[in-house]
Structure formats: C-alpha cells, structure tokens
Write an enzyme that holds these catalytic residues in place. Structure first.
Site, PDB file in Angstrom:
ATOM      1  N   ARG A  17      93.920  27.835  22.253  1.00  0.00           N
ATOM      2  CA  ARG A  17      94.271  28.508  23.507  1.00  0.00           C
ATOM      3  C   ARG A  17      95.328  29.539  23.138  1.00  0.00           C
ATOM      4  NH1 ARG A  17      92.158  25.460  27.622  1.00  0.00           N
ATOM      5  NH2 ARG A  17      91.902  23.232  27.245  1.00  0.00           N
ATOM      6  N   ASP A  56      86.525  29.630  31.241  1.00  0.00           N
ATOM      7  CA  ASP A  56      86.831  30.772  32.121  1.00  0.00           C
ATOM      8  C   ASP A  56      87.815  31.745  31.472  1.00  0.00           C
ATOM      9  OD1 ASP A  56      88.724  28.748  32.249  1.00  0.00           O
ATOM     10  OD2 ASP A  56      89.302  29.203  34.305  1.00  0.00           O
ATOM     11  N   GLY A  57      88.852  31.218  30.836  1.00  0.00           N
ATOM     12  CA  GLY A  57      89.833  32.074  30.171  1.00  0.00           C
ATOM     13  C   GLY A  57      89.167  32.885  29.064  1.00  0.00           C
ATOM     14  N   ILE A  97      83.894  21.570  29.815  1.00  0.00           N
ATOM     15  CA  ILE A  97      83.536  20.171  30.008  1.00  0.00           C
ATOM     16  C   ILE A  97      83.560  19.825  31.508  1.00  0.00           C
ATOM     17  CG2 ILE A  97      85.904  19.304  29.770  1.00  0.00           C
ATOM     18  CD1 ILE A  97      82.901  17.667  28.198  1.00  0.00           C
ATOM     19  N   ASP A  98      84.370  20.578  32.263  1.00  0.00           N
ATOM     20  CA  ASP A  98      84.572  20.255  33.678  1.00  0.00           C
ATOM     21  C   ASP A  98      83.410  20.670  34.583  1.00  0.00           C
ATOM     22  OD1 ASP A  98      86.988  19.345  32.864  1.00  0.00           O
ATOM     23  OD2 ASP A  98      88.136  21.065  33.605  1.00  0.00           O
ATOM     24  N   GLY A 121      89.144  16.871  34.290  1.00  0.00           N
ATOM     25  CA  GLY A 121      88.856  17.717  35.447  1.00  0.00           C
ATOM     26  C   GLY A 121      90.143  18.090  36.140  1.00  0.00           C
ATOM     27  N   TYR A 137      89.889  12.349  26.163  1.00  0.00           N
ATOM     28  CA  TYR A 137      89.461  13.147  25.014  1.00  0.00           C
ATOM     29  C   TYR A 137      88.227  12.577  24.346  1.00  0.00           C
ATOM     30  CZ  TYR A 137      93.635  15.757  25.883  1.00  0.00           C
ATOM     31  OH  TYR A 137      94.578  16.542  26.495  1.00  0.00           O
ATOM     32  N   MET A 138      87.982  11.277  24.588  1.00  0.00           N
ATOM     33  CA  MET A 138      86.788  10.680  23.979  1.00  0.00           C
ATOM     34  C   MET A 138      85.517  11.294  24.545  1.00  0.00           C
ATOM     35  SD  MET A 138      87.947   6.753  23.862  1.00  0.00           S
ATOM     36  CE  MET A 138      86.335   6.184  23.379  1.00  0.00           C
TER      37      MET A 138
HETATM   38  N1  LIG Z   1      92.789  36.793  31.459  1.00  0.00           N
HETATM   39  C1  LIG Z   1      92.620  36.720  30.145  1.00  0.00           C
HETATM   40  N2  LIG Z   1      92.496  37.847  29.410  1.00  0.00           N
HETATM   41  C2  LIG Z   1      92.327  37.783  28.063  1.00  0.00           C
HETATM   42  N3  LIG Z   1      92.272  36.622  27.377  1.00  0.00           N
HETATM   43  C3  LIG Z   1      92.391  35.480  28.049  1.00  0.00           C
HETATM   44  C4  LIG Z   1      92.582  35.461  29.471  1.00  0.00           C
HETATM   45  N4  LIG Z   1      92.681  34.172  29.864  1.00  0.00           N
HETATM   46  C5  LIG Z   1      92.574  33.434  28.742  1.00  0.00           C
HETATM   47  N5  LIG Z   1      92.388  34.207  27.672  1.00  0.00           N
HETATM   48  C6  LIG Z   1      92.230  33.771  26.273  1.00  0.00           C
HETATM   49  O1  LIG Z   1      91.080  32.941  26.170  1.00  0.00           O
HETATM   50  C7  LIG Z   1      91.315  31.869  25.249  1.00  0.00           C
HETATM   51  C8  LIG Z   1      90.963  30.558  25.861  1.00  0.00           C
HETATM   52  O2  LIG Z   1      91.548  30.435  27.143  1.00  0.00           O
HETATM   53  P1  LIG Z   1      91.912  29.045  27.823  1.00  0.00           P
HETATM   54  O3  LIG Z   1      92.892  28.338  26.999  1.00  0.00           O
HETATM   55  O4  LIG Z   1      92.237  29.349  29.231  1.00  0.00           O
HETATM   56  O5  LIG Z   1      90.598  28.172  27.705  1.00  0.00           O
HETATM   57  P2  LIG Z   1      89.214  28.325  28.436  1.00  0.00           P
HETATM   58  O6  LIG Z   1      88.385  29.360  27.759  1.00  0.00           O
HETATM   59  O7  LIG Z   1      89.419  28.533  29.896  1.00  0.00           O
HETATM   60  O8  LIG Z   1      88.552  26.927  28.105  1.00  0.00           O
HETATM   61  P3  LIG Z   1      88.777  25.512  28.865  1.00  0.00           P
HETATM   62  O9  LIG Z   1      87.493  25.255  29.577  1.00  0.00           O
HETATM   63  O10 LIG Z   1      88.991  24.545  27.799  1.00  0.00           O
HETATM   64  O11 LIG Z   1      89.951  25.667  29.781  1.00  0.00           O
HETATM   65  C9  LIG Z   1      92.775  31.959  24.841  1.00  0.00           C
HETATM   66  O12 LIG Z   1      92.821  32.511  23.543  1.00  0.00           O
HETATM   67  C10 LIG Z   1      93.404  32.897  25.857  1.00  0.00           C
HETATM   68  O13 LIG Z   1      94.411  33.697  25.287  1.00  0.00           O
HETATM   69  O1  LIG Z   2      94.500  19.030  26.473  1.00  0.00           O
HETATM   70  P1  LIG Z   2      93.813  20.321  26.409  1.00  0.00           P
HETATM   71  O2  LIG Z   2      93.092  20.577  25.147  1.00  0.00           O
HETATM   72  O3  LIG Z   2      94.681  21.468  26.790  1.00  0.00           O
HETATM   73  O4  LIG Z   2      92.657  20.310  27.479  1.00  0.00           O
HETATM   74  C1  LIG Z   2      92.752  19.671  28.703  1.00  0.00           C
HETATM   75  C2  LIG Z   2      92.097  20.420  29.787  1.00  0.00           C
HETATM   76  O5  LIG Z   2      90.960  21.132  29.372  1.00  0.00           O
HETATM   77  C3  LIG Z   2      89.936  20.948  30.291  1.00  0.00           C
HETATM   78  O6  LIG Z   2      89.024  20.084  29.695  1.00  0.00           O
HETATM   79  C4  LIG Z   2      89.137  22.184  30.556  1.00  0.00           C
HETATM   80  O7  LIG Z   2      89.892  23.196  31.132  1.00  0.00           O
HETATM   81  C5  LIG Z   2      90.606  20.324  31.522  1.00  0.00           C
HETATM   82  O8  LIG Z   2      89.856  19.513  32.330  1.00  0.00           O
HETATM   83  C6  LIG Z   2      91.686  19.544  30.907  1.00  0.00           C
HETATM   84  O9  LIG Z   2      92.700  19.231  31.781  1.00  0.00           O
HETATM   85 MG   LIG Z   3      90.020  27.181  31.472  1.00  0.00          MG
END
Ligand SMILES: Nc1ncnc2c1ncn2[C@@H]1O[C@H](COP(=O)(O)OP(=O)(O)OP(=O)(O)O)[C@@H](O)[C@H]1O
Ligand SMILES: O=P(O)(O)OC[C@H]1O[C@](O)(CO)[C@@H](O)[C@@H]1O
Ligand SMILES: [Mg+2]
Length: 504
Positions: free
Chosen positions: A199, A225-226, A254-255, A299, A382-383
């Site tokens: 992240r 989404d990120g 995963i959510d 979630g 985490y499992m």
């Molecule tokens: N608005 C954004 N603009 C550019 N990069 C982003 C943005 N939001 C998140 N990112 C980048 O995307 C990567 C993953 O983001 P994040 O940690 O939110 O996980 P995620 O893709 O939403 O997955 P998860 O489902 O596990 O939450 C990170 O490297 C973060 O810097």
């Molecule tokens: O502990 P980590 O790796 O940040 O991830 C936990 C989070 O990631 C997700 O699986 C997905 O965004 C959330 O449900 C959960 O809270």
């Molecule tokens: Mg996310």
C-alpha cells in the site's frame, strides 16, 4: 486539460448519435478544472443509441494516436482456437448493466464486451508487458498473473513480460522480474502474490518514466479501489504524453465491494474458507454450557463476506455487518437477543465485530448471577485471504486475465475488466472507483440473512422507511442522469453513502 472526453467509438457505433452532454459540459466549463463536475465530463466517453441505449465506452489508443497501424489477430492461426465457431467478438457487442427491464424501460447503460478482436494494435515482437499487484492479498492473484503471462505467450506470441515487485513503488525502486510460462507454471497453487504487494508509494510521474525507460507498452495493474484510482491517473499521464501504452486494470478485493461488477475474484474462496471458522465456532459453542462463538471476518466497510458466509453456513445466530447499525444494551438490543438465544438453544454463533464485542458480552454476563457463559473468539481474517484460490476462482481468474489481454491487444486502454451480468466487459475506471459497493440492507439478500438467523434487524420502522426512501431517490437520480435530466453530482464519499448504495 483536454477539451472533452466524448469521442466516437473506434469501431462501429460511430454513426450513432453522441449523447448530448450539454448540461454536464456546461457545468464543467463553469467549474474549476479540478472540480468533480469538470473531471466527470472530461473522463466520460459516451455514445447513445435507440430506446435510451447508452454505451459507456473505454478509451482506445487511437483516441490520441489516430494513425496507429493494425495487424491480423494471431489467434486465428492458433490450433487450439481453430474449433471456435466465432473467433472474434463483434466490435459492436456490448453488455448491459441492467438485465431486469420493463416493457417501457430505457435500454440503459452498456459496456463494451470483452474478448479478442479481428485486428490488433501490436505486433508480436513489439509487446513489452508489465504486471503489478497492489493493495491487500486476495486468493487468485497468482492465477491472474499466471494466466496473463501464459495468455500473452500462448495466444499472442508475446515473449517479453516482466513483473514489477512490491506494488506501485516497485516501478521506480526495484528491478523487474522476467516472467515466462515456465516461471509461472505452478504459482496458481500458492496463496499471496509472487510479485509481492504494498500500500502507498504511488508516484505517477516516476511510474510513467519507468514505463518509458523500460519500453513497456502494456501494463496490467491488479488491485483494489485505490489501485484502480492509481491506474486511472497512470493512464491519464500516459495519454497526456501520447505514449503507445495500454493501461489495464484487473479489479481485486477480498471484500467484494467493487461497484458494477458481478463479483471480485477470491471472494468465493474467502467465503468457503470462512466456513471452517464458523464451523469451529459452532462446534465450540455447542459443546459448552451457554457457549458463545464469535467469528471476525474481513470487510472494513462492507459486509459481503459475513453475509454470504452466514447464508452458506446456516449455523450463524447473528450476523453483524458495517452497513447495519445495531445497539447492545436495552430492549431489542444485541445483548438481550444473545440472552434469549442462549436460553432457547444453549449456545450461539455470532459473526463479526470481534474482540470489542466479545469483551462486551463477557462483561454483560459477568454481572449476571447464575448465567455463566463460555465464549470462544475466532479471528480467521488473514487466513481467508492468504489461501490459494479455489477451483471456481481459478477459472474466473483465467477468464479475467484473458479478457484483459485481449483488450490491450485490441488497443483499448484506461479500462478495467470484469463480468457484468455474466459477460466480461471493459469498464471505464471511474465507474468502479467512484463508489464502493455495500450490502443494501433494504434488499432481499439481507432479508434472507435475517430470515436464516432469526436475528433482530435492530432498526425501527421509521429507520427502514427512511432507508427505502433514500434508495428510491438514488435510483431516481441515476435515471435522470441517464436521460440527461440533471447534471451529475460530485462523487459521494463512500463512507457516508452506505444507506443509498445501489444493490449488488
Ligand atoms: N487516489 C489514488 N491515486 C493514486 N494512487 C492511489 C490512490 N489511492 C490509492 N493509490 C495507490 O494504490 C495502491 C493500493 O492502494 P490501497 O492500499 O488503497 O489498496 P487497494 O488497491 O484499495 O486494495 P485493497 O482492496 O486491499 O484495499 C497504493 O500504492 C496507493 O498508493
Ligand atoms: O491489514 P491490511 O493488509 O491492511 O488489510 C486489511 C484490509 O484490507 C481489506 O481486505 C481490503 O480493503 C479490508 O477488508 C481489510 O480491513
Ligand atoms: Mg481499498
């Protein structure tokens, strides 16, 4: 800033009337370039058809590189595909977002159908593909990686695919790993991601520089989404610089909280894995006098895993999810319900909220004389996401990966891929990032949970009526948007719109 994000589709649909975006463009012009209305109008590529048909199209390399040559799709010479009746997807094929309609319904939003096209925009020896995984773990990540690599090699004769290590920051802080069908052969049998993930660390400028330096012209970005927001800004920068590079997102979470799409990969595996924890909690609870089993599932903002795990198991007495507020104390509260269930059944199993709730329950019953309880708390968080993907997720990941690479080869870019009503489609990034899916507690699915557990819904009649009203307003707003009756509203803060989220 580009003038407008409305362009004719690269193939077919060109003669169809472009939607009149007067309202939104006027709103965009009147607003600062960074305002949500301006962004909305710039990003959308819409085409209209008969009877209220709307195509929310994805960008194509030719939108900004109109002279790109095309080549025959090598798939037509692939012996494995020689049995296929129709090799290629008709360029006009689209997938409808809504399949339940009335006689008088407008046809509504459609997305471009995923799949191989007759002509491709890359020569075999020209492709330099990169794959990256970002965000939290999810079963199936390795399968998607494997199938991207094998699909590119086996279907398109590509011989240069690299992995980016450790998420976005790997683009500029690590060396790449060469990926070949041999090196990825067994990875689908393992949980996690062979590329590593992270992240944070998204520097768009540095990432695009790295793409240029390495000559990467197809980038596959797997994440939640990120990550997809990050992919969207990478695409915008690639386009601004006029680079021939397809930016493709593969949605992961995963959510299961990604909007528009049927389901995210790994979700089935997670629900299946959660059964083991629920079963253990149930056995523990059943075996003790006034036994209580508490299971915490993933979630953060949405309770799909808990909801589906509950429905699958039928051993759960009470399922608590973020979308459904509950209260502990007093008449109709959770503690009263637990006490009643223990008196009736002698044991119970609760899903979610975890340690805090366990402590509250213990405190409550400690105060009561002659009501000793035995509480077991199980946290398989985490499992359920670190395991390898199950059979159905493996098949799903394979199709996702293939849809993704067919899209890139066909010159599409700035899109994410996923099934919509059972058909794989290319979806513009903004459609899956502007809103998170939530369990809609005024929908039938949540009612099925309440019915199976017989738990209270913890809401007053007035709360329920308000929620239904919010949902109606939301649907009305979408319909008006579609017909151009109103200008789009700024993207909602997903954390505040859980009561009006559209049904999954
Ligand atoms: N608005 C954004 N603009 C550019 N990069 C982003 C943005 N939001 C998140 N990112 C980048 O995307 C990567 C993953 O983001 P994040 O940690 O939110 O996980 P995620 O893709 O939403 O997955 P998860 O489902 O596990 O939450 C990170 O490297 C973060 O810097
Ligand atoms: O502990 P980590 O790796 O940040 O991830 C936990 C989070 O990631 C997700 O699986 C997905 O965004 C959330 O449900 C959960 O809270
Ligand atoms: Mg996310």
């Amino acid at each position: 800033m580009e003038a407008v994000g409305v362009a004719p589709a690269p193939t077919g649909l060109t003669e169809k009337k472009l939607l009149d975006l007067k309202d939104s463009l006027a709103a965009a012009k009147a607003s600062p370039a960074s305002s949500p209305a301006a962004k909305w109008a710039v990003k959308k590529k819409l085409a209209g058809g008969d009877a209220g048909y709307v195509l929310e199209d994805v960008p194509h390399l030719t939108d900004y590189l109109p002279e790109l040559p095309t080549y025959p799709n090598p798939l037509q010479d692939n012996p494995a595909y020689s049995v296929v009746k129709q090799y290629f997807v008709n360029t006009d094929d689209t997938v409808t977002q809504k399949i339940v309609v009335h006689k008088t319904s407008a046809r509504g939003t459609h997305f471009r159908r995923a799949g191989p096209r007759q002509r491709v925009y890359f020569q075999l020896d020209e492709v330099n593909a990169a794959i990256v995984t970002c965000g939290g773990l999810c079963p199936g990540l390795n399968t998607v990686i494997r199938e991207l690599v094998c699909g590119l090699y086996d279907m398109y004769g590509v011989t240069s695919v690299v992995g980016i290590e450790g998420g976005y920051k790997g683009f500029y802080s690590r060396n790449t790993i060469p990926l070949t069908p041999k090196s990825v052969n067994d990875i689908h049998k393992r949980g996690g991601t062979v590329l590593g993930t992270s992240r944070g660390g998204h520097d768009t400028g540095k990432i695009v520089d790295s793409l240029k330096d390495r000559g990467i012209n197809q980038v596959y970005i797997i994440g939640g989404d990120g990550t997809q927001k990050g992919a969207s800004v990478i695409y915008e920068e690639v386009r601004r610089q006029g680079l021939k590079c397809s930016v493709v997102g593969v949605p992961k979470t995963i959510d299961n909280d990604i909007a528009v799409i049927d389901k995210s990969f790994g979700f089935d595996t997670a629900v299946e894995e959660a059964q083991k924890a629920i079963n253990a909690a149930h056995v523990e609870a059943e075996s003790a006098e006034n036994g209580i089993g508490v299971v915490k599932l993933m979630g953060r903002n949405s309770g799909f895993i808990a909801m589906y795990a509950t429905l699958a198991s039928r051993d759960v007495d009470c399922c608590l999810i973020p979308e459904s507020p509950f209260y502990l104390e007093g008449k109709g509260g959770l503690l009263e319900f637990i006490e009643k269930r223990l008196k009736d059944n002698g044991h119970m199993t609760l899903l979610d909220v975890g340690l805090w709730l366990s402590q509250k329950i213990k405190d409550h019953f400690k105060k009561k004389h002659n009501f000793p309880i035995t509480l077991k708390y199980i946290d398989p968080t985490y499992m359920i996401r670190a395991v390898r993907s199950n059979a159905s997720d493996n098949v799903y990941c394979t199709l996702l990966a293939h849809s993704a690479l067919h899209g890139a080869m066909a010159g599409y870019t700035g899109f994410t891929v996923a099934p919509v009503n059972g058909r794989h489609a290319y979806i513009p990034f903004y459609r899956i990032t502007e809103k998170q899916n939530k369990v809609v507690i005024t929908d039938r699915m949540w009612a099925r949970v309440l019915c199976s557990t017989n738990q209270p819904c913890f809401l007053s009649h007035e709360d329920v009526e308000n929620m239904k009203h919010d949902d109606d307003e939301h649907h009305l707003h979408n319909t008006q948007l579609l017909h151009g009756d109103i200008s789009p509203s700024p993207v909602k803060d997903s954390s505040k719109c859980n009561r009006s989220a559209e049904a999954a």
